[in-house]
Motif scaffolding. Structure first.
Motif, short mmCIF file in Angstrom:
data_model
loop_
_atom_site.label_atom_id
_atom_site.label_comp_id
_atom_site.label_asym_id
_atom_site.label_seq_id
_atom_site.Cartn_x
_atom_site.Cartn_y
_atom_site.Cartn_z
N LYS A 1 7.69 -5.46 0.42
CA LYS A 1 6.25 -5.55 0.14
C LYS A 1 5.63 -6.73 0.88
CE LYS A 1 6.20 -3.45 -4.44
NZ LYS A 1 5.95 -3.66 -5.89
N ALA A 2 6.31 -7.87 0.88
CA ALA A 2 5.78 -9.06 1.56
C ALA A 2 5.67 -8.83 3.06
CB ALA A 2 6.68 -10.27 1.27
N MET B 1 0.85 -1.17 0.00
CA MET B 1 0.00 0.00 0.00
C MET B 1 0.90 1.23 0.00
SD MET B 1 -2.81 1.16 2.84
CE MET B 1 -3.70 -0.36 2.65
N ARG C 1 0.32 -5.78 7.72
CA ARG C 1 -1.00 -5.16 7.56
C ARG C 1 -2.10 -6.17 7.89
NH1 ARG C 1 0.68 -2.76 3.03
NH2 ARG C 1 -0.10 -4.41 1.72
N ILE C 2 -1.98 -7.37 7.33
CA ILE C 2 -3.00 -8.41 7.55
C ILE C 2 -3.06 -8.78 9.03
CG2 ILE C 2 -3.54 -10.83 7.11
CD1 ILE C 2 -2.41 -10.35 4.23
N ARG D 1 2.83 -6.35 3.75
CA ARG D 1 1.53 -6.99 3.52
C ARG D 1 1.18 -7.89 4.71
NH1 ARG D 1 2.69 -9.18 -1.00
NH2 ARG D 1 3.41 -11.15 -0.15
N ARG D 2 2.14 -8.69 5.14
CA ARG D 2 1.91 -9.60 6.27
C ARG D 2 1.60 -8.82 7.55
NH1 ARG D 2 6.40 -12.17 5.79
NH2 ARG D 2 5.60 -13.41 4.09
#
Length: 174
Positions: free
Chosen positions: A115-116, A1, A122-123, A119-120
């Motif tokens: 990015k990974a 994001m 954030r989730i 993302r992790r």
């Protein structure tokens, strides 16, 4: 994001410049510092979503910086180091790092790892909603909006009405 904040900590200005260019191209907000004490100050002020941290820094090394950061936040920390030994990687991951990338590195792979991890993260930090959005679930925390109950690590706790409303509001607006 896009817009997530990344703190780059390295004493080599060329590395900082290259990393900053790659990360800004992806839409990240970047702050760079070149020593451990400045990094700790910026973690408190800048509140980054991810930190890329060199091991060999002047004054305080990256391991010590990481240990101090872990007292403040659990954002992902990616070590970036010329130290290739397994022992150095084990120390970095044990002290609180989330990844260990050795120099020389491919900046595109580093961006993909960033990015990974983001993302992790954030989730993991987003509330999981069940039962028609009546229960908010976080790691170790459940908030039942319908029955106004809160569970911490499986144990139900009682909160005054205003405290429950405040907790529920904050949980719904992280």
């Amino acid at each position: 994001m896009a817009g997530e904040r990344i703190l780059l900590v390295d004493d080599d200005p060329d590395i900082l410049e290259v990393l900053q260019l790659y990360m800004e191209k992806e839409g990240y907000e970047i702050l760079t510092v070149s020593d451990g004490s400045a990094a700790l100050k910026m973690v408190a002020e800048f509140k980054p979503d991810l930190i890329i941290l060199d091991v060999m820094l002047p004054g305080m090394d990256g391991y010590e910086v990481c240990a101090n950061i872990r007292k403040m936040t659990d954002v992902p920390i990616l070590f970036l180091s010329a130290k290739h030994s397994d022992v150095n990687q084990i120390i970095g991951l044990t002290i609180g790092g989330d990844d260990f990338i050795t120099k020389p590195y491919n900046p595109s792979i580093l961006v993909a790892k960033v990015k990974a991890h983001l993302r992790r993260n954030r989730i993991q930090n987003e509330p999981q909603k069940n039962h028609n959005d009546k229960i908010l679930s976080f790691p170790g925390l459940k908030i039942d909006l319908e029955s106004c109950t809160v569970q911490v690590d499986g144990e139900t706790i009682t909160l005054p009405a205003k405290e429950f409303q405040l907790l529920a509001y904050l949980a719904q607006h992280p």
